[in-house]
Design a protein around this motif. Structure first.
Motif: not given
Length: 355
Positions: A61-66, A348-349
């Motif tokens: 999520r961090l890598t994808a910028g989410e 969702p996480a």
């Protein structure tokens, strides 16, 4: 790498057992005279598990910028702070019973902001075990800003380099139980970076290989939990002054246990028990220090509180009950409301928490 996130029930059990073993290490005489053991390494296991779980829940999520690094850090604060703040009044009363209060306002402000103190009473005198929270947040920030961008090999080199620095500190201090004292505080950075980076590597290895699930997950899960209990009960005096033993536990044994745990699934009552161990792990860890310190302070003030295994176990059971009540009635509802306030429509996480 696969984008799916998973819930590792056995990791929850390991975290819970580690918290319990650390609690017994900090009883402060409530259980009567107890020989010190190496359960201080439970903190290194916490750091390792955090690396695994945070990589599982947030790395992609961090890598994808989410989610931004600031948003991630806010999630971590919401996860860790409600119970920590709840523990501070007990810690303040305990500290006041045992020490002169020259600047109570400054002491409280530093505690709320998790600013270390350079005094003999420890870096965080209102809640001794909270020293690891400081390093958890520091490692989390480093994870969100830098570590997610590094390759597996680079992370492994960082972990091994931090292991060498920690081992050097342990040569001076006698073992890996360093980082919470004023004189050894700097080694807390290498201690958390060692196990935390290793945890990220462990998750990436799992994510790439997707190893087969171990059969008889209930039995295997119980066996690795029993193994952790046996390891943390090794008397500390046996290997004091020989930090390579602690290094081998953190570098080889703990990762092996976690790797096996990640390959298991639990069902029925074992799954239920493991889940509750995970839910209670952080409340037990963050609340036990001020409680035992308060009991110790009351004894110093002349209160005739019994100090025996039987009386101490009553306190331990009370902490378990208190942890359960606070988890369900305070911590989880408060965190849910805070998350809704900062992110009304979160993506969702994974539900697994890292502490």
């Amino acid at each position: 790498m696969n984008s799916g996130r998973q819930f590792f029930t056995a990791l929850e059990a390991l975290r819970g057992i580690a918290a319990i073993m650390v609690m017994f290490l900090h009883t402060g005489g409530t259980l009567g005279p107890m020989p010190a053991n190496i359960s201080y390494l439970g903190v290194d296991l916490f750091f390792l598990l955090s690396g695994v779980v945070l990589a599982n829940s947030y790395e992609k999520r961090l890598t994808a910028g989410e989610i931004s690094p600031a948003g991630f850090l806010l999630h971590r604060i919401i996860r860790l702070y409600p119970l920590y703040l709840l523990s501070l009044p007990v810690g303040f009363v305990s500290y006041a019973l045992q020490n002169d209060l020259e600047s109570p306002a400054g002491l409280i402000v530093r505690a709320i902001l998790l600013i270390p103190n350079g005094n003999p009473n420890g870096a965080f005198p209102l809640n001794g075990p909270s020293w690891s929270l400081f390093f958890e947040l520091w490692a989390g920030l480093l994870f969100a800003v830098l570590l997610i961008r590094l390759s597996f090999r680079t992370l492994l080199v960082i972990a091994l380099g931090a292991a060498c620095i920690t081992t050097y500190g342990a040569w001076v201090g006698g073992n890996f139980d360093i980082g919470h004292q004023a004189g050894y505080f700097a080694f807390g950075f290498s201690r958390v970076l060692f196990s935390f980076s290793l945890g990220i590597c462990l998750y990436r290895l799992y994510d790439i290989r997707k190893p087969n699930t171990v059969k008889d997950g209930n039995i295997t899960g119980l066996l690795i939990c029993g193994c952790l209990i046996l390891i943390t009960n090794i008397p500390a005096i046996i290997f004091f002054g020989f930090p390579y033993f602690d290094l081998s536990i953190c570098l080889v044994i703990f990762p092996a246990i976690v790797w096996i745990a990640m390959r298991t699934t639990q069902t029925g009552r074992v799954e239920l028990i493991f889940g509750w161990l995970g839910r209670l792990s952080y409340p037990i860890y963050i609340l036990h220090g001020p409680i035992f310190s308060l009991l110790h302070g009351l004894r110093q003030q002349g209160f005739n509180l019994p100090a025996s295994p039987a009386a101490g176990m009553i306190v331990v059971i009370a902490i378990f009950i208190l942890a359960g009540v606070i988890t369900t009635r305070f911590d989880e509802p408060v965190r849910k409301k805070l998350r809704m306030m900062v992110s009304p429509n979160p993506p969702p996480a994974a539900t697994q928490s890292a502490t």
